[in-house]
Design a protein around this motif. Structure first.
Motif, PDB file in Angstrom:
ATOM      1  N   GLY A 219      54.141 -40.110  77.693  1.00 60.15           N
ATOM      2  CA  GLY A 219      53.767 -41.509  77.648  1.00 60.15           C
ATOM      3  C   GLY A 219      52.627 -41.777  76.680  1.00 60.15           C
ATOM      4  O   GLY A 219      52.288 -40.938  75.836  1.00 60.15           O
ATOM      5  N   PRO A 220      51.999 -42.952  76.771  1.00 57.51           N
ATOM      6  CA  PRO A 220      50.949 -43.346  75.833  1.00 57.51           C
ATOM      7  C   PRO A 220      49.833 -42.312  75.697  1.00 57.51           C
ATOM      8  O   PRO A 220      49.379 -41.731  76.680  1.00 57.51           O
ATOM      9  CB  PRO A 220      50.414 -44.648  76.446  1.00 57.51           C
ATOM     10  N   ASN A 221      49.419 -42.091  74.453  1.00 52.28           N
ATOM     11  CA  ASN A 221      48.296 -41.219  74.101  1.00 52.28           C
ATOM     12  C   ASN A 221      48.463 -39.778  74.546  1.00 52.28           C
ATOM     13  O   ASN A 221      47.485 -39.118  74.933  1.00 52.28           O
ATOM     14  CB  ASN A 221      46.978 -41.799  74.637  1.00 52.28           C
ATOM     15  N   THR A 222      49.685 -39.266  74.468  1.00 51.35           N
ATOM     16  CA  THR A 222      49.905 -37.837  74.753  1.00 51.35           C
ATOM     17  C   THR A 222      50.643 -37.141  73.616  1.00 51.35           C
ATOM     18  O   THR A 222      51.192 -36.054  73.805  1.00 51.35           O
ATOM     19  CB  THR A 222      50.683 -37.630  76.069  1.00 51.35           C
ATOM     20  N   ASN A 223      50.650 -37.745  72.443  1.00 55.16           N
ATOM     21  CA  ASN A 223      51.297 -37.100  71.303  1.00 55.16           C
ATOM     22  C   ASN A 223      50.323 -36.104  70.672  1.00 55.16           C
ATOM     23  O   ASN A 223      49.301 -36.484  70.102  1.00 55.16           O
ATOM     24  CB  ASN A 223      51.715 -38.133  70.261  1.00 55.16           C
ATOM     25  N   ALA A 224      50.627 -34.833  70.802  1.00 55.88           N
ATOM     26  CA  ALA A 224      49.783 -33.770  70.257  1.00 55.88           C
ATOM     27  C   ALA A 224      50.595 -32.478  70.271  1.00 55.88           C
ATOM     28  O   ALA A 224      51.715 -32.444  70.782  1.00 55.88           O
ATOM     29  CB  ALA A 224      48.502 -33.609  71.070  1.00 55.88           C
ATOM     30  N   ILE A 225      50.014 -31.426  69.697  1.00 53.19           N
ATOM     31  CA  ILE A 225      50.701 -30.140  69.705  1.00 53.19           C
ATOM     32  C   ILE A 225      49.839 -29.098  70.405  1.00 53.19           C
ATOM     33  O   ILE A 225      48.613 -29.220  70.431  1.00 53.19           O
ATOM     34  CB  ILE A 225      51.045 -29.685  68.264  1.00 53.19           C
ATOM     35  N   PRO A 226      50.511 -28.099  71.024  1.00 53.70           N
ATOM     36  CA  PRO A 226      51.942 -27.828  71.078  1.00 53.70           C
ATOM     37  C   PRO A 226      52.629 -28.697  72.140  1.00 53.70           C
ATOM     38  O   PRO A 226      52.261 -28.662  73.307  1.00 53.70           O
ATOM     39  CB  PRO A 226      52.012 -26.343  71.457  1.00 53.70           C
ATOM     40  N   LEU A 227      53.617 -29.463  71.720  1.00 51.50           N
ATOM     41  CA  LEU A 227      54.239 -30.458  72.591  1.00 51.50           C
ATOM     42  C   LEU A 227      54.826 -29.867  73.863  1.00 51.50           C
ATOM     43  O   LEU A 227      54.716 -30.452  74.941  1.00 51.50           O
ATOM     44  CB  LEU A 227      55.331 -31.209  71.825  1.00 51.50           C
ATOM     45  N   VAL A 228      55.450 -28.707  73.750  1.00 50.82           N
ATOM     46  CA  VAL A 228      56.089 -28.127  74.934  1.00 50.82           C
ATOM     47  C   VAL A 228      55.058 -27.868  76.029  1.00 50.82           C
ATOM     48  O   VAL A 228      55.338 -28.044  77.217  1.00 50.82           O
ATOM     49  CB  VAL A 228      56.845 -26.832  74.569  1.00 50.82           C
ATOM     50  N   THR A 229      53.861 -27.476  75.644  1.00 51.61           N
ATOM     51  CA  THR A 229      52.793 -27.263  76.630  1.00 51.61           C
ATOM     52  C   THR A 229      52.506 -28.555  77.391  1.00 51.61           C
ATOM     53  O   THR A 229      52.324 -28.548  78.620  1.00 51.61           O
ATOM     54  CB  THR A 229      51.523 -26.768  75.930  1.00 51.61           C
ATOM     55  N   TYR A 230      52.488 -29.663  76.676  1.00 51.39           N
ATOM     56  CA  TYR A 230      52.248 -30.959  77.317  1.00 51.39           C
ATOM     57  C   TYR A 230      53.412 -31.327  78.244  1.00 51.39           C
ATOM     58  O   TYR A 230      53.201 -31.796  79.363  1.00 51.39           O
ATOM     59  CB  TYR A 230      52.037 -32.042  76.259  1.00 51.39           C
ATOM     60  N   TYR A 231      54.634 -31.137  77.763  1.00 51.85           N
ATOM     61  CA  TYR A 231      55.802 -31.458  78.588  1.00 51.85           C
ATOM     62  C   TYR A 231      55.781 -30.670  79.894  1.00 51.85           C
ATOM     63  O   TYR A 231      56.020 -31.217  80.982  1.00 51.85           O
ATOM     64  CB  TYR A 231      57.101 -31.121  77.843  1.00 51.85           C
TER      65      TYR A 231
END
Length: 316
Positions: A219-231
């Protein structure tokens, strides 16, 4: 792809398409409204020994940890997106050197391919071969957009018509338009898009006050790397709260207003100091507010999620 191909755009998707089109098409024209900064991908084939070593779990995990550590270090205090930091300055110098070396023999293209905004202010393109591709005699780089289509082809911004056999649209995407096409209703029938009023925000990109039992991913303000870690962390956050609610026989999971507001005030204060705020880009809502980027490290995000489970969310 034999014939005359026209490609609209020069971002990450366009660069990949252009390289492929130039191999097969008789002619390629690129309609470029603005150039982007590039960094070399530095791609290479793994050696047979490296391939064998990558099958060995400790080697694989060490490589993955090293990547994570590098991302974490680069994004500390949003250094990669703040012009006063060495990380940003080094990336800018590397990108400029790559550009100037690659197009040293083509001053006409060097001028057209040089952006007038800081590196990272828009999504930086990664490619080893784009600059070589636009030097291909079959490729023409036009410093203008397309304003209309005709039966034969494209009318550019200068009013010239270009005959075309195929048009490839690589014009970007609406990254700031979260949950486009979805209608989400909260307490008393409140509509989420009306609540956002064109400026999407959420606690850690996941939850919004007055919309109980509603979770977003990426969602908002969560675009960063490494993306899979965030997912993975977001999925765990949602699943753990739902599991806890089931165990405790709770029916409502909601985010508190004060932690939500404190989080978004802090993140916007930090984002205002970055180069993302220096020019228009798809990180921003129509109002100019940066709604897609996470300006801290992945470790800070993971820790924030763990804290939020106990301090920012309530069940009843």
């Amino acid at each position: 792809m034999e014939g005359k191909n026209r490609i609209l755009g020069t971002g990450s998707s366009a660069v990949q398409v252009i390289e492929a089109a130039a191999r097969d098409a008789a002619e390629v024209k690129i309609f470029q409204k603005e150039p982007n900064w590039l960094l070399p991908k530095e791609a290479r084939d793994f050696s047979p020994l490296e391939r064998e070593l990558h099958k060995f779990a400790p080697v694989y995990w060490w490589k993955r940890f090293k990547l994570y550590f590098d991302y974490n270090n680069r994004q500390f205090r949003a250094q990669h997106a703040r012009s006063g930091f060495k990380v940003h300055q080094d990336r800018a110098a590397k990108s400029k050197a790559f550009l100037e070396k690659s197009l040293a023999d083509r001053p006409d293209l060097l001028k057209l391919a040089t952006p007038d905004f800081p590196i990272e202010a828009r999504r930086t393109v990664i490619s080893d071969t784009y600059y070589d591709t636009i030097k291909n005699p079959k490729v023409t780089l036009l410093p203008q957009g397309a304003k209309d289509l005709t039966e034969k082809g494209i009318i550019d911004d200068a009013g010239n018509e270009h005959e075309v056999d195929m048009i490839v649209y690589a014009t970007g995407f609406d990254a700031a338009n979260y949950l486009a096409g979805f209608k989400v209703k909260g307490i008393n029938g409140k509509d989420l898009h009306e609540t956002w009023a064109g400026e999407p925000e959420a606690l850690l990109g996941l939850m919004v006050p007055n919309f109980p039992n509603f979770f977003m991913m990426y969602g908002p303000n969560t675009n960063a790397i490494p993306l899979v870690t965030y997912y993975e962390a977001q999925a765990n956050f949602c699943a753990s709260l739902i599991s806890k609610a089931v165990r405790k026989r709770k029916q409502v999971i909601e985010v508190k207003e004060k932690p939500f507001r404190r989080f978004n005030d802090r993140i916007q204060q930090t984002l205002s100091k970055t180069v993302w705020a220096s020019t228009t880009n798809y990180f921003q809502a129509g109002t100019g507010k940066i709604v897609s980027q996470w300006p801290f490290t992945p470790t800070e995000y993971l820790i924030s999620l763990k804290i939020a489970r106990f301090t920012a969310v309530r069940m009843k």
